[in-house]
Design an enzyme around this catalytic site. Structure first.
Site, short mmCIF file in Angstrom:
data_model
loop_
_atom_site.label_atom_id
_atom_site.label_comp_id
_atom_site.label_asym_id
_atom_site.label_seq_id
_atom_site.Cartn_x
_atom_site.Cartn_y
_atom_site.Cartn_z
N HIS A 167 96.08 23.28 20.90
CA HIS A 167 96.14 24.30 22.05
C HIS A 167 95.50 23.64 23.34
O HIS A 167 95.76 24.43 24.53
CB HIS A 167 95.22 25.42 21.58
CG HIS A 167 95.83 26.56 20.52
ND1 HIS A 167 96.80 27.64 20.86
CD2 HIS A 167 96.08 26.16 19.18
CE1 HIS A 167 97.16 27.89 19.69
NE2 HIS A 167 96.73 27.34 18.41
N ASP A 383 94.36 22.62 31.82
CA ASP A 383 94.55 23.60 31.01
C ASP A 383 95.47 23.20 30.23
O ASP A 383 96.77 22.95 30.61
CB ASP A 383 94.68 25.09 31.87
CG ASP A 383 94.07 26.39 31.29
OD1 ASP A 383 93.85 26.29 29.80
OD2 ASP A 383 93.89 27.10 31.81
N TYR A 510 113.43 -12.43 4.25
CA TYR A 510 111.96 -12.84 4.14
C TYR A 510 111.13 -11.95 5.05
O TYR A 510 110.41 -11.08 4.67
CB TYR A 510 112.01 -14.29 4.69
CG TYR A 510 110.48 -14.85 4.59
CD1 TYR A 510 110.05 -15.06 3.39
CD2 TYR A 510 109.51 -14.91 5.57
CE1 TYR A 510 108.60 -15.18 3.02
CE2 TYR A 510 108.25 -15.10 5.40
CZ TYR A 510 107.92 -15.24 4.28
OH TYR A 510 106.51 -15.69 4.00
C1 GDG Z 1 92.96 27.98 24.93
C2 GDG Z 1 93.49 26.74 26.10
C3 GDG Z 1 95.55 27.85 25.87
C4 GDG Z 1 89.79 36.51 29.11
N1 GDG Z 1 88.88 37.34 29.39
C5 GDG Z 1 89.12 38.31 28.75
C6 GDG Z 1 90.00 38.44 27.81
N2 GDG Z 1 90.55 37.14 28.13
C7 GDG Z 1 91.85 36.74 27.20
C8 GDG Z 1 92.80 36.70 28.28
C9 GDG Z 1 93.63 35.45 27.41
C10 GDG Z 1 92.81 34.68 26.97
O1 GDG Z 1 91.47 35.58 26.83
C11 GDG Z 1 92.24 33.34 27.58
O2 GDG Z 1 93.36 32.52 27.36
P1 GDG Z 1 93.62 31.23 28.13
O3 GDG Z 1 95.03 30.68 27.66
O4 GDG Z 1 93.80 31.78 29.60
O5 GDG Z 1 92.57 30.20 27.87
P2 GDG Z 1 91.69 29.52 26.51
O6 GDG Z 1 90.68 30.48 26.39
O7 GDG Z 1 90.89 28.51 27.47
O8 GDG Z 1 92.43 28.98 25.78
C12 GDG Z 1 94.56 27.61 26.90
C13 GDG Z 1 95.31 28.90 24.85
O9 GDG Z 1 94.13 28.28 24.11
C14 GDG Z 1 96.17 29.35 23.84
O10 GDG Z 1 96.96 27.89 23.33
O11 GDG Z 1 96.55 28.57 26.87
O12 GDG Z 1 95.01 26.19 27.72
O13 GDG Z 1 92.28 26.31 26.93
O14 GDG Z 1 94.54 36.07 26.48
O15 GDG Z 1 93.75 37.77 28.13
N3 GDG Z 1 90.28 39.55 26.93
C15 GDG Z 1 89.66 40.57 26.89
N4 GDG Z 1 88.55 40.51 27.94
C16 GDG Z 1 88.14 39.80 28.77
O16 GDG Z 1 87.13 39.91 29.34
N5 GDG Z 1 89.92 41.64 26.27
#
Ligand code: GDG
Length: 737
Positions: A167, A383, A510
């Site tokens: 990821h 990211d 060989y």
């Molecule tokens: C890793 C990789 C890759 C965030 N704040 C709240 C909340 N969120 C949710 C968002 C989103 C998720 O968290 C964050 O996902 P990201 O993809 O932006 O980043 P990482 O956590 O670093 O994830 C990344 C991912 O894995 C998937 O493969 O994309 O690059 O680093 O879904 O919505 N959700 C709630 N409250 C919050 O305050 N409910």
């Protein structure tokens, strides 16, 4: 019995919570949990992972209860102690792999004990998986905490189909090589049959490490190991699009009494002036997300475009993360200070430039933020993907809104319609904010429309489904490649055929067949095992044993001195029947060498590590010792140049294993072997070889000849063995029968 697909990840898709006298499960809302649930329920598998409570927090009775509630939800726990979590998860995973894979070399921790814990805990996960798996099952392993698990499973249950998805980014080899444990990690990953990455760039970085560290051949997206084909591919992860779309449609139609406090505040904000704009920033508080630079760029924007002071606000949600790690504590401090400075500098009685939330919010609030923000400002320095960008798009039901997106996020590859910026270029980000705010609504909608269609098509269910299709595909490719592989029962049949024969011709290549390749071709003299096999074969009066090779006369004669063998060397230019003299089969000249040599010399000068070998009737350019990728590029260039050069000359270009050879035309091992057989009546013809030059033999020998390719690649041979040691084992079995 049905074949199941299981999921294995660091965390289970539930948080376990203690109630008064039992435990209950709170489902995780993340995209991965949603996508994977669709898979493991459809394929009736289990989800294996850590339940989130350490063994120090539970006694045996508690643990039994936890196991029971999890079992009902289709989950199998891997229980970990506080100490294990600290060293494996907070330690090696988050202080070593995470910073390195995100190019933060200076943050990488090299504590050896953490590595040992990582190995031990990965083994724990693998052991639990091995209890669950049945032959024929598949398992999908997730992410950087578990890089060693695929190999740990494959070594015990080779028949299980293993997928692995990373990821986070896979870094360039120049960064990956820094790790003392780089070989172990690559070997761990190569236990998988299918490896998935978010982008093609991560995939190609991975291939580069595989080539350089393991020296394996890679054709398109297939890695050829000695016993199987492994595939890698880019599968950009999607989101549960409909969930975000539906939720934001609802936000707009809520009655006042149903609105959250946040929504009421957001609406009030816009009431003050119709020109007010809201910029949104959401991430975990992580140094990879580029939060300080984002704040600085926002300050530059207010500096450079003062007309927007009082009108544009940045809503920043930073979710607490990994708070025990030093760098995260420092980051938090830095962000707090920057927010304070900017609000202090640009704030007014009715206007605070930044609304800063350091906490997590419920899903409903998240949707409100997505729905009311005019611009999403997403500026990570690295990211893997970034799902926030995709969620923002799905939530824009009116199709307005603009995304400013870092080119360092995997998601930028799929979002050409966003305003793409370099996260270190503050001026560029400031201008992009201005551009976004000033963008006409119809242009916003045009861009959003394209993005929405794309993300709706490739949502998290499609993503998971494509990965599963990939697993099925790799299985069928492996079957095809294994179709000709000599199994132990087939080996018995061949040995039987050998035994029954009264006159046998045996052709042995060989290099790469009897002997492994050496960096220095002159150092590849036969090992005792090879000499014993050859001796055994020639002792049998029914055998005519011939070494058939591209090498020169002198070397092979020296190495097999005293052995009663036939030789066909230099691809068939020279022949020596046992006890006889060397004979040249063709009257050929080598005048052409002076005209080809300068071209090869230029390539030696341009390709460090490569060199020319001069044989009597051929010139060979070797690139085994050069940088693998450069070697391949140069080899292709050289083939191209040579093809032009040899036009109208009776010459041939042959591509062997890390060699390009130019030789007089019409000479090859096939023609030579046929000529050797001549009018003799053999009732068993056997030929074994590993490279392209041996394919002539495989094609030209009679159809009932037993032709064997060393290596699991496409071949005209009837059979394949996977390695030099398997080739020797086959020959030994025949010789000893
Ligand atoms: C890793 C990789 C890759 C965030 N704040 C709240 C909340 N969120 C949710 C968002 C989103 C998720 O968290 C964050 O996902 P990201 O993809 O932006 O980043 P990482 O956590 O670093 O994830 C990344 C991912 O894995 C998937 O493969 O994309 O690059 O680093 O879904 O919505 N959700 C709630 N409250 C919050 O305050 N409910």
């Amino acid at each position: 019995m049905k074949n199941n697909i299981h999921i294995l990840s660091n965390r289970l898709p539930y948080n376990v919570q203690k109630t008064e006298n039992d435990f209950e499960l709170i489902p995780s809302v993340g995209g991965l949990a949603t996508g994977m649930k669709s898979i493991y329920t459809k394929y009736e598998g289990k989800w294996i992972g850590w339940p989130g409570l350490s063994t120090d927090q539970m006694d045996d009775t508690d643990q039994a209860r936890v196991d029971k509630v999890l079992e009902k939800a289709g989950c199998v726990p891997v229980h970990l102690s506080e100490k294990e979590i600290e060293a494996y998860y907070e330690g090696f995973s988050n202080k070593t792999i995470w910073p390195l894979f995100h190019y933060f070399n200076e943050f990488v921790d090299y504590t050896h004990e953490n590595w040992e814990a990582y190995v031990a805990v990965n083994q724990k996960f693998a052991d639990v998986a091995l209890q669950v798996l049945k032959p024929g099952d598949a398992i999908w392993v997730h992410d950087y905490q578990l890089l060693l698990v695929p190999q740990m499973i494959k070594s015990k249950m080779p028949e299980v189909n293993i997928g692995f998805f990373l990821h986070i980014p896979f870094p360039s080899f120049e960064v990956f090589r820094i790790l003392p444990w780089r070989n172990e990690l690559i070997e761990g990953m190569l236990g998988a049959d299918l490896l998935g990455f978010h982008t093609y760039d991560y995939e190609r970085h991975f291939f580069s490490s595989v080539r350089r560290l393991k020296g394996l051949e890679i054709n398109f997206n297939q890695i050829h190991t000695k016993d199987r084909i492994i595939m890698a591919d880019a599968f950009p992860m999607g989101i549960d699009y409909e969930k975000f779309e539906l939720a934001s449609q609802k936000v707009r139609h809520k009655l006042n009494s149903e609105k959250s406090e946040l929504q009421i505040e957001l609406e009030k904000y816009f009431l003050l002036s119709p020109n007010r704009k809201l910029i949104l920033s959401i991430d975990r508080m992580d140094y990879t997300k580029g939060i300080p630079n984002r704040l600085r760029a926002f300050a530059s924007f207010l500096e450079k475009y003062p007309q927007y002071r009082g009108l544009v606000t940045l809503v920043m949600l930073a979710v607490p993360s990994r708070g025990k790690v030093d760098q995260y504590q420092l980051l938090k401090k830095q962000v707090d200070e920057l927010v304070g400075q900017i609000n202090g500098k640009f704030g007014q009685v009715n206007y605070s430039p930044i609304w800063y939330f350091y906490r997590s919010m419920p899903f409903e609030n998240l949707i409100e933020l997505y729905s009311y923000s005019d611009v999403a400002l997403i500026t990570p320095v690295r990211d893997g993907m970034n799902l926030v960008a995709k969620e923002y798009v799905a939530s824009r039901v009116n199709q307005n809104g603009v995304i400013i997106l870092s080119e360092m996020a995997g998601v930028s590859k799929e979002m050409g319609e966003a305003l793409i910026i370099n996260p270190n270029n503050l001026n560029e980000i400031a201008d992009a904010i201005h551009h976004a705010i000033a963008m006409p609504v119809n242009e916003q909608q045009q861009r959003m429309d394209v993005l929405q269609k794309r993300l709706k098509r490739y949502d998290v269910f499609k993503w998971a489904g494509e990965f599963i299709n990939g697993l099925e595909k790799v299985r069928s490719i492996q079957h095809q490649f294994n179709a000709k592989k000599i199994t132990s029962s087939l080996q018995q049949t061949l040995v039987q055929q050998y035994q029954n024969a009264s006159k046998r011709a045996i052709f042995l290549d060989y290099d790469g067949t009897l002997a492994e390749f050496h960096h220095d071709p002159n150092a590849a003299s036969p090992e005792t095992e090879v000499l014993e096999i050859v001796q055994k074969l020639i002792e049998d009066q029914r055998n005519e044993v011939t070494i058939i090779s591209g090498r020169d006369r002198e070397t092979l004669q020296k190495w097999f001195k005293g052995y009663h063998l036939n030789f066909i060397v230099e691809h068939g230019v020279w022949t020596k029947v046992k006890g006889g003299e060397w004979k040249m089969l063709y009257q050929i000249n080598a005048d052409w060498k002076d005209f080809i040599r300068p071209t090869l010399e230029t390539f030696v000068d341009r390709t460090p590590g490569s060199f020319i070998e001069e044989k009597n009737f051929s010139l060979v350019w070797h690139y085994r010792k050069s940088e693998p990728e450069q070697g391949i590029v140069r080899a292709n260039e050289l083939k191209d140049e040579l093809t032009n050069l040899i036009a109208n000359h009776n010459l041939e270009i042959m591509e062997g294993n890390k060699v390009i050879e130019v030789k007089s035309g019409g000479i090859n091992k096939g023609a030579a072997a046929i000529r050797f057989i001549g009018e003799e009546q053999y009732d068993f013809i056997f030929a074994i070889g590993d490279d392209w030059t041996d394919e002539y033999m495989f094609r030209e020998l009679p159809q009932d000849a037993v032709t064997v390719k060393v290596g699991l690649v496409n071949t005209a041979a009837r059979y394949k063995v996977e390695s030099v040691s398997a080739a020797r084992a086959l020959l030994k079995a025949m010789a000893n029968s």
